[in-house]
Design an enzyme around this catalytic site. Sequence first.
Site, mmCIF file in Angstrom:
data_model
loop_
_atom_site.group_PDB
_atom_site.id
_atom_site.type_symbol
_atom_site.label_atom_id
_atom_site.label_comp_id
_atom_site.label_asym_id
_atom_site.label_seq_id
_atom_site.Cartn_x
_atom_site.Cartn_y
_atom_site.Cartn_z
ATOM 1 N N ARG A 134 16.265 46.999 7.984
ATOM 2 C CA ARG A 134 15.233 47.040 9.023
ATOM 3 C C ARG A 134 14.749 45.622 9.324
ATOM 4 N NH1 ARG A 134 10.452 50.951 8.014
ATOM 5 N NH2 ARG A 134 10.105 50.475 10.225
ATOM 6 N N CYS B 61 4.618 45.234 6.435
ATOM 7 C CA CYS B 61 5.730 46.188 6.344
ATOM 8 C C CYS B 61 5.900 46.795 7.728
ATOM 9 C CB CYS B 61 5.440 47.239 5.281
ATOM 10 S SG CYS B 61 3.890 48.136 5.545
#
Length: 283
Positions: free
Chosen positions: A181, A240
């Site tokens: 990611r 995050c």
Amino acid sequence: MAGWTTVVQADIFSMALNRTDVVILDCRFSLLDPVLGEQAWRQGHLPGAQYAHLERDLSDMTQKGQGRHPWPQVETFVSKLAQWGIDPSTQVIAYDDGDGAFAARLWFLLRSLGHEKVAVLDGGWSHWVSLGLPTTSMQRAPMTVRPYPAVFDTTYLLDADAVQAHLDDGGMLLDARAAVRFRGEEEPIDRVAGHVPGAINRPYAQNLGPDGRFKSPMQLAAEFRELLAGRDPVEVVSMCGSGVTACHTLLAMERAGLRGARLYTGSWSGWITDPTRPVATGA
């Protein structure tokens, strides 16, 4: 009693289940199906555990432009603490299914209020059950509501502009998402793939050993000191996807004795709400 302030082992905590100063919060949650965690809690949980829902209790989903799990308003959150029977002297124990990511969100929420006696149950529900420790489906009787007089220390909470200024000043931004990611190779949740330019990737799973439990304080200290390369922990901001698993990094750092790192509350999902902000891909 000084209390547990980062991580507590299941076998040790099992001996404190009947303590009147302890409140247990079940933080199990599924990003794919937000009702599953509470359903699991109703079917079985640690004796006395109450349920803390990520989106209903630990976030303010009415806020726009602040990411998928916006930081809650302090008035709403401290009111919820009172309903759970928590005051500043309470020992709080949080757990989730296993890796501690959702429980760590609650841990940092309380830490941001100045609450010291809060810890994550190492290994969570899955480890607790594997040890054959007590569980129940009975719900705890309503707690005595005690006002919680506190406000968030906003010096530990950064928005996108503060993060950019932090990077411009040479600060370190740690991204706790999985490497694929971060690199922009896969993005199963957010509409834009990639990362904040200048961020460094350290997936939160690296805080755990092969058994899914936290690495020792010494091992974490060695790993983070190598990563920080002489920096003070206060120079670190954690992020995050939505400000949840980033708290796992903050918990691991404090377990390692490295206290003072801060949180980018909106994280990647907040960063990309403004299409003029830069996006990087690759390692």
